[in-house]
Design a protein around this motif. Sequence first.
Motif, short mmCIF file in Angstrom:
data_model
loop_
_atom_site.label_atom_id
_atom_site.label_comp_id
_atom_site.label_asym_id
_atom_site.label_seq_id
_atom_site.Cartn_x
_atom_site.Cartn_y
_atom_site.Cartn_z
N TRP A 29 -8.82 9.72 6.92
CA TRP A 29 -9.33 8.80 5.89
C TRP A 29 -8.35 8.56 4.75
N PHE A 30 -7.51 9.57 4.46
CA PHE A 30 -6.60 9.40 3.31
C PHE A 30 -5.21 8.93 3.72
N GLN A 32 -2.87 5.90 5.35
CA GLN A 32 -2.97 4.47 5.57
C GLN A 32 -2.92 4.09 7.05
N GLY A 33 -3.67 3.06 7.40
CA GLY A 33 -3.66 2.57 8.78
C GLY A 33 -2.82 1.33 8.91
N TYR A 72 -9.69 0.10 3.82
CA TYR A 72 -10.46 1.28 3.43
C TYR A 72 -10.35 1.47 1.93
N ASP A 73 -11.50 1.68 1.29
CA ASP A 73 -11.49 1.89 -0.14
C ASP A 73 -12.42 3.07 -0.43
N PHE A 74 -11.84 4.14 -0.96
CA PHE A 74 -12.60 5.37 -1.23
C PHE A 74 -13.80 5.07 -2.12
N TRP A 75 -13.58 4.22 -3.15
CA TRP A 75 -14.62 3.97 -4.13
C TRP A 75 -15.69 3.01 -3.62
N PRO B 328 -0.67 5.86 0.25
CA PRO B 328 -1.78 5.07 -0.29
C PRO B 328 -2.44 5.76 -1.46
N GLU B 330 -5.44 6.43 -1.88
CA GLU B 330 -6.44 7.42 -1.48
C GLU B 330 -5.85 8.81 -1.30
#
Lengths: 244, 355
Positions: A29-30, A32-33, A72-75, B328, B330
């Motif tokens: 998740w943290f 980048q894709g 993807y945005d954590f917030w 990133p 994140e």
Amino acid sequence: MATIVIAGLTDRENPVYPGVMIESKKPLWFIQGSYCSAGVPIITTDGKPGLLTASHCTDPSGYGNQVFQPWYDFWAGDKNYAGYSIDWGTDDPYNEVDKRKPDAAVWIVQNRGVSNRVPLGYCWRTGTRDPVIGIVSDDQSSIMLPNLRKLGHATGYTGTAESVRLLYDERFSGRIYAVEISKLPGKGGDSGGLVFSIMCINGACGIYAVGIVVGGFPKDSPTHMAIQSAGYALRYYGVGAYVG
Amino acid sequence: MGRLVVLVFLLLSAASYAYMVEIVNFTTVLDAAVKPDFVTEIDGCRAYIYILRDFKNASTPLFKIDKLPAIKRPAVLPRSNEEFFDIVLKAIGPDVVATVAVMGPSGKENLEISISARNSTELKEKIRIALDMPVFLDREVAEKFSSSGREKAAAVVGLRIKFEDTTVYVNPIPSNVPEHLRDMLPEIYTPMEIRSTNATRVQQILSRLEEAAGGKILPGRVFLFPYTMSEEELERLRNAAIALEQELGTVRRYPDGVEGIIHIIGCGEGPCILVFPYPNGTTPDVKTAEEVVKRFVELAGVCKTPMVAEFWPSTGLRKFPARQQLLPLESLYVIIPAALLAVSALIIAAKRKRK
């Protein structure tokens, strides 16, 4: 058909439509894709709507199988989660042993709707949002098309009013066409984006999906765009085009 | 009133004459491109070899294939699909494959039906008997009929006539043109497409169509190719490319693509264009280039005249996803707490040491 409020190809959109930005292929998740674009609107045999994108933009399983829109945005919590992919294609169409595999995957959209309307208003015919009404057949080894256009989130809407001959490059698996990049400019981020022609065929005029952007060649400074055939990819996945 | 009639007549005439018949001969790409560096004969097959130094202003065949001049003549679009199909069936019928769109409450589907008909009335009647439903030559009329009566209806949306070396595709006149596309109709609508490897046959077909249309030329596009290749021949080209890439050792793989592969472009209908990487990383001389091309033909066992071989400073494919190099945002959610933990651990350890 839901009304589209177009904010931009790199904004969170509901419904999603051809050309919008996606992020997938995230290892964790943290991390980048890959940032890619959405392509041909599809509908599965059991009625699930989605869009084609490039296989190299997503993973067949694991976290990289999830698709976020625009990223993807954590917030954002679950708000940017937009479904998952069915990826039986290949990331490397030049190195693929199974020459049937296309560089295409099906993004099954969840958490929001899908529109098959192409916002031509981005740089032409202000305000028009025409639906995809058909798929260009891939049963010939080259195709002559008028008005070839592309919509991807990195370079937006590009194309030519001239007639273009799309040529198959037999070196790759699936069915990949080549066309001079000066006629259809694109760059990193456009992978998966919709390539289409505005034409009249089978008694109807409008937008016909040709394929999706997968890359450019040669590698150093691309002079030609590589396009995965939409007709071939739809047959490979056994899904229908979402037309209307 | 009289002036208005004249104006409308002039506008209609201009619209109908916006259509053309265009003939593009893809063999002429060799004349349109720069002169080849040399031409070589391989077992009776002629290969045109180009050594490209850089891509600036490149005008080898692959960069010219879309810019070939077409022979154009003004043409007249038939007034209706009845007239259009009558002309085609009289000139090059009666055996055709009709593409039929079937519309009904459960949706739409396209079918292909082989049929023999001498005119449009016979065509409709035979399809009506085959499908057991009303048949129209206009898609919009069929759609309206189907939606109003909730019954099935069919529309003939294409005809295909196949000869030994030529295929004629007939595309009926559309009636549902969206308003914002109407001004560009002659650009986006091709009433007829002829694909052939035989110029004499094309000439015969065009003459017969002109005669059946009472001296009028039908609009359309004609594409002449030097030859075709079968799936099996294309497969042999692909296998030869993979084998020769290994012999040359030019392929380099990267996360975002590949370098040094051999491209096999447009070979199904010709002219076949092969794009080779520089064999040793440097511009090849004539002898080296000839050796590479001959080896490729030897491995493939396929070569048709004209064959084009272009040597490019780089080949390969770059995939087009975007991936930023920077970490990133994140990842800071992991890095910052980890750093804080590490610093805390160091402070605690230092304090313990002092004690």
